[in-house]
Design an enzyme around this catalytic site. Sequence first.
Site, PDB file in Angstrom:
ATOM      1  N   PHE A  92       0.830  -1.200   0.000  1.00 25.69           N
ATOM      2  CA  PHE A  92       0.000   0.000   0.000  1.00 25.69           C
ATOM      3  C   PHE A  92       0.867   1.253   0.000  1.00 25.69           C
ATOM      4  O   PHE A  92       1.863   1.321   0.726  1.00 25.69           O
ATOM      5  CB  PHE A  92      -0.875   0.053   1.265  1.00 25.69           C
ATOM      6  CG  PHE A  92      -1.906  -1.026   1.372  1.00 25.69           C
ATOM      7  CD1 PHE A  92      -3.191  -0.833   0.893  1.00 25.69           C
ATOM      8  CD2 PHE A  92      -1.609  -2.239   1.979  1.00 25.69           C
ATOM      9  CE1 PHE A  92      -4.155  -1.822   1.016  1.00 25.69           C
ATOM     10  CE2 PHE A  92      -2.562  -3.237   2.108  1.00 25.69           C
ATOM     11  CZ  PHE A  92      -3.838  -3.030   1.620  1.00 25.69           C
ATOM     12  N   ASP A  93       0.464   2.229  -0.787  1.00 24.53           N
ATOM     13  CA  ASP A  93       0.984   3.570  -0.589  1.00 24.53           C
ATOM     14  C   ASP A  93       0.338   4.114   0.687  1.00 24.53           C
ATOM     15  O   ASP A  93      -0.736   3.655   1.088  1.00 24.53           O
ATOM     16  CB  ASP A  93       0.613   4.444  -1.788  1.00 24.53           C
ATOM     17  CG  ASP A  93       0.994   5.899  -1.583  1.00 24.53           C
ATOM     18  OD1 ASP A  93       2.144   6.150  -1.202  1.00 24.53           O
ATOM     19  OD2 ASP A  93       0.134   6.770  -1.796  1.00 24.53           O
ATOM     20  N   LYS A  94       0.970   5.065   1.343  1.00 25.00           N
ATOM     21  CA  LYS A  94       0.406   5.594   2.590  1.00 25.00           C
ATOM     22  C   LYS A  94      -0.564   6.746   2.331  1.00 25.00           C
ATOM     23  O   LYS A  94      -1.764   6.627   2.587  1.00 25.00           O
ATOM     24  CB  LYS A  94       1.511   6.063   3.545  1.00 25.00           C
ATOM     25  CG  LYS A  94       0.961   6.598   4.889  1.00 25.00           C
ATOM     26  CD  LYS A  94       2.071   7.055   5.803  1.00 25.00           C
ATOM     27  CE  LYS A  94       2.622   8.418   5.408  1.00 25.00           C
ATOM     28  NZ  LYS A  94       1.639   9.533   5.643  1.00 25.00           N
ATOM     29  N   VAL A 128      -1.275  -0.975  -4.329  1.00 24.66           N
ATOM     30  CA  VAL A 128      -2.428  -0.081  -4.212  1.00 24.66           C
ATOM     31  C   VAL A 128      -1.916   1.336  -4.005  1.00 24.66           C
ATOM     32  O   VAL A 128      -1.184   1.600  -3.045  1.00 24.66           O
ATOM     33  CB  VAL A 128      -3.336  -0.489  -3.033  1.00 24.66           C
ATOM     34  CG1 VAL A 128      -4.602   0.371  -3.024  1.00 24.66           C
ATOM     35  CG2 VAL A 128      -3.704  -1.961  -3.112  1.00 24.66           C
TER      36      VAL A 128
END
Length: 778
Positions: free
Chosen positions: A462-464, A665
């Site tokens: 995941f990107d933050k 994502v």
Amino acid sequence: MLPVVGDDQARLCIHYRPEVLSLGRIREIAEGAGARITERFGHILWQTGGLSNERRARTVSELLQRTSGVLEAVATVAGPVRIEFDRTLTSEGALRQVLDDMSVDVREPSARAAALQGHVAEEHQHEHGGMLGENIELIFAAIAGVLLAIGFMLSFAPAVPAWVELALYVAAYGFGGYYLLREAIDTLRLGRLEIDVLMLVAAAGAAALDKWAEGALLLFLFSIGHALEHYAMGRARRAIAALGELAPPTAEVLRDGEVIEIAVVDLAVGDTIVVRPNTRIPADGFISLGASSVDQAAITGESVPVDKQAVDDVDAAASRPERLAAENRVYAGTINGSGALQARVTRIAADSTLARLVRMVGEAEAQKSPTQRFTDRFERIFVPVVLASVALLLFAFLVIDEPFGDSFYRAMAVLVAASPCALAISTPSAVLSGVARAARGGVLVKGGGPLENLGAIRTIAFDKTGTLTEGKPRLTDVMPASGVAARDLLAVVVAVEQLSDHPLAAAVVRDGRARLGDGLPVPPAENLMNIIGRGLSAEIGGQPVLVGKAALFAEVDGPALPSTIQAVVEDLEQRGRTTMAVRRGDDYLGVLGLMDTPRAAAAGVIAHLRTLGISRMVMMSGDNRRVAGTVAKEVGLDEAFGDLMPEDKVAAIIRLRSEQEVAMVGDGVNDAPAMANATVGIAMGAAGSDVALETADVALMGDDLARLPFVIGLSRSTSRIIRQNLWISLGMVAVLVPATLLGLQLGAAVVFHEGSTLLVVANALRLLAYRERPIGLD
């Protein structure tokens, strides 16, 4: 890829495998990177009729691909035909003629559908009979069945001459075998032996044995199976076509102080539309007047209406519509609530989010999944093997003491039993249903490949910012250097950041202006440069200004970060803040601290993903490791990587993918390179975002992380149903072949054979009714 420069125009030569990556997908990637494929190469997506089954669609695809000037062509049983062609070698008219010669109808869209598809309907129509044309194969099959039934009943009437009964069976052959013969001729022209050839050989064999009734039964059941298969697949096709009917045909527009009604296709960017309560919104835009709640389920999949309000500055919003918040945006096809609205149009009908969704779902239907490519290859080997085996069985009378007629009859029964009709439709029917269900749930899946691959994912990165967090950071700390006023620090930072479209910049500008109030003007800044992954540079009053991470100042010329500023940075980062140091000229002005809170649903989504079999989940962030680690721990991730540049994210994805299949994502912009290197790239909040729609394999149209478990669960179900269908189709062959060798009659083999075809289609259609489990429930 080979870049070529010549004729004063840059060119790029791309070598690719069309069975894995389509030219349409390459076009999307190129446009997402800011390039454009020249007008020499045309792109067509036509809705068609006459593709009654998967084998027919495959034949049409191959005949198109052999046409001069066609670079790539894919026809699908769902209706869409996608063609990439060279305009210097062929034309749309010539391609229409090729399809017409194969009795494939190109269906012109209505004015509204034409607007959605980005072209204008021509004057001529290619409907070829309307509803009659749509159901002609079913009508032919029904006539064959009636003739067969009459002939069978007359066989019990001794007064009726034998030639009458034979004439009825021959007529049943004609109606039942017409479409079968047409398809067999086309496949033989391609030098291929397909299932249709096997059925014709079996029917001809029955006639040679004077078993006209059984041959007619074979052709009747095979044709009725095709027709019912077409009808059943039409349900999934209509579920997708319904998307195109969401936008209203007309819109009310404010012109010269008066409200007039015009066609949606005539709307222009900048028009102000009037949206009355409880009506559908006709175009993408932003609210310029009024407030209401809007049901966006058709576009984003959100289950509850979303509150909307007008922008503060209409002119500023019109100049930068891509920067607008979700509460200001509206989309074509969504339903207004109880409040009256006025909205400024930002996209014409052909470019609206709904139109792009309809086009991309149509193109997704034409993308084959890995299993479908395998079954296509399997059939091409299996069918000749079946014919060779049947040829050997014809000589069984030389080994077994039986008449040649018995050996011939058994060979024909085996021929029917071994034909993999159910196998041909098992995967495309499931993929079509899965893509349709995903689109209805606010998720765009670009074909069978991503849909199947997503079902095999066990690791997600995941990107933050904007993915696991709200993407709406707040300015929490303003720490000026000694001798610098906080207001002076804020004025300089706001001046620079208001030129940027980064989410952190928007937060600094919003909260910084609120702290400054109206007392201190913001000086003008110019010459903004984005230092990717580090910060920004600009000029104010001729002096250079740098705003960014502490690491930035070790990489640029000028004085290093003072120990006092470094201490402030470390203290803020220990408390989970994202930090920005500011330098004007050679003087450090201070540090800002921002905090982005996790989404409320993030922890529940992560827990739900674990129940779906996702064993490893990691975070990748450009923020420092302490901030990334704090957020990762709060939402329940396994590990976090911080201080990552875009190329670092790519390297991390490649490393993870070497261990197992991985999905990335992100927001589809900064994370595009990492998403491209993942097994499946997933974009968040893609509605209204051109780049996200173009770069992702899977696009969650709404800014809702809860859509992720839904689409992964759907992909798992799709993979499971594909496996079930393969077992049913291959299992039926495995059972019927020995049964026919041991004496099962031709008629019974036909019934079981066609029954398995309808069974796999019905099984696939269950995906249209797929229901997601609520977040938090096991």
